[in-house]
Design an enzyme around this catalytic site. Sequence first.
Site, PDB file in Angstrom:
ATOM      1  CB  THR A  54     -26.083 -12.841  11.646  1.00 25.35           C
ATOM      2  OG1 THR A  54     -25.019 -11.951  11.298  1.00 25.35           O
ATOM      3  CG2 THR A  54     -26.662 -12.455  12.996  1.00 25.35           C
ATOM      4  CB  CYS A  86     -20.567  -6.409  12.554  1.00 26.64           C
ATOM      5  SG  CYS A  86     -20.674  -7.302  11.026  1.00 26.64           S
ATOM      6  CB  SER A 145     -21.827 -15.241   5.077  1.00 26.48           C
ATOM      7  OG  SER A 145     -22.545 -14.124   4.626  1.00 26.48           O
TER       8      SER A 145
HETATM    9  N1  PMP Z   1     -18.888 -14.074  11.005  1.00 27.64           N
HETATM   10  C1  PMP Z   1     -17.821 -13.433  10.485  1.00 27.64           C
HETATM   11  C2  PMP Z   1     -16.445 -13.926  10.796  1.00 27.64           C
HETATM   12  C3  PMP Z   1     -18.015 -12.330   9.655  1.00 27.64           C
HETATM   13  O1  PMP Z   1     -16.946 -11.700   9.138  1.00 27.64           O
HETATM   14  C4  PMP Z   1     -19.329 -11.891   9.390  1.00 27.64           C
HETATM   15  C5  PMP Z   1     -19.580 -10.678   8.502  1.00 27.64           C
HETATM   16  N2  PMP Z   1     -18.917  -9.515   8.955  1.00 27.64           N
HETATM   17  C6  PMP Z   1     -20.400 -12.602   9.956  1.00 27.64           C
HETATM   18  C7  PMP Z   1     -20.135 -13.685  10.758  1.00 27.64           C
HETATM   19  C8  PMP Z   1     -21.846 -12.188   9.718  1.00 27.64           C
HETATM   20  O2  PMP Z   1     -22.199 -12.492   8.398  1.00 27.64           O
HETATM   21  P1  PMP Z   1     -23.576 -12.037   7.764  1.00 27.64           P
HETATM   22  O3  PMP Z   1     -23.334 -10.663   7.253  1.00 27.64           O
HETATM   23  O4  PMP Z   1     -23.811 -13.014   6.631  1.00 27.64           O
HETATM   24  O5  PMP Z   1     -24.631 -12.139   8.793  1.00 27.64           O
END
Ligand code: PMP
Length: 375
Positions: free
Chosen positions: A70, A319, A196
């Site tokens: 993120t 999310c 990530s």
């Molecule tokens: N981009 C994508 C394509 C994801 O799948 C995710 C996690 N669901 C994220 C960004 C965000 O990752 P993080 O949890 O490390 O902030």
Amino acid sequence: MIYLDNAATTKMFESALQVYKDYACDKFFNPSAGYEVARNVAKDMEGVRAQIKAIISAKNGTIIFTGGATESNNLAILGSLRGGKCEYIFSQGEHPSVYNVAKELERLGQIVHFIPLTKNGEVDYDLLAQHLNDKTRLISIMLVSNETGAINDLNRVNELRKKYSPSALLHVDGVQAFCKFKVDVEKSSIDLFTISAHKFHGPKGVGALYVRDANKLKNIIFGGGQEGNYRSGTENVPGIMAMGKAIDCIDIEKNLHVVEKLNKIFKDTIKSLDKDNQISFVETQNPYIISVALKAVNGETLMRALQDNGVLVGKGSACSTKKSGNRILESMGIDKNIIKSHIRVSFDFLQDQKEIEDAAKIIYQTYRDIWERVK
Ligand code: PMP
């Protein structure tokens, strides 16, 4: 319990946890400190930068460690913002950590274009071409969709960029691709690439951004100047080192083979039970993620019933579970009623075939039980 939500997160490798502990408790020094033990820690972090660059085939450029994807996505997009009005391009399929930054750009008065998806979940390349011009500052298109598993053709995106917007930056959210597929940032001239750690058995809250030309990026966090001033704040050394260990433990080709078999077993098992074709899959080239549509049964209801029966699946991206509707499936032209019936199943190479076959049978039976009640 059978866990089929590996696109949401993965379990940390024991070996990565050991490394985490080592750098949290023994080599706990601040990498910015001047004494030797701290300088050694800083050197160890350089090793992880080199590892990430190698795995994405980056010849030059920089790796900036962040607090996860993120943050990497925010840095890539907001850090590319310059004075004046420019145009920004995003696919409709982007994760909220890109999509909502795009919305913020719009609020700030920038011109933002969201490019719809085709029915297979890829960005519509023809519409993309129509929206590119010499005012385009940044194109942000993910490599693999966290929602459907669809894989965008970044070489094609790059060709269009070269033709219509040669000075635009290309940002790629590579979260669902890194350590799962071979990535080559040189081949598609990717300028910014997000990863990530918790998606490939590393710890949560740590990630990175690859930056081809740091002169084209501005920091969005101000402070002590760590990470070349692009991300101030003492680095999460245990997390970064554990991320490096997790990368070490991954064999992309081998894992892909394992997951291809799991995917086939899952689909074959469902198809053999589903005689009246109630269940369909979004077809993609990605064996890790399947978006499954189940006629006449709400995905959310099924997900909860499956939990009681010992199988954990996703309902779209973790999310976005609180949001109603689904921007991504809608953009693919999928009917609203069918969208409600979607679940996301995502595999991991550590799973065995029997477990996946059992899960498919449980999913089918649970679906059927609900369907009998609602039909
Ligand atoms: N981009 C994508 C394509 C994801 O799948 C995710 C996690 N669901 C994220 C960004 C965000 O990752 P993080 O949890 O490390 O902030």
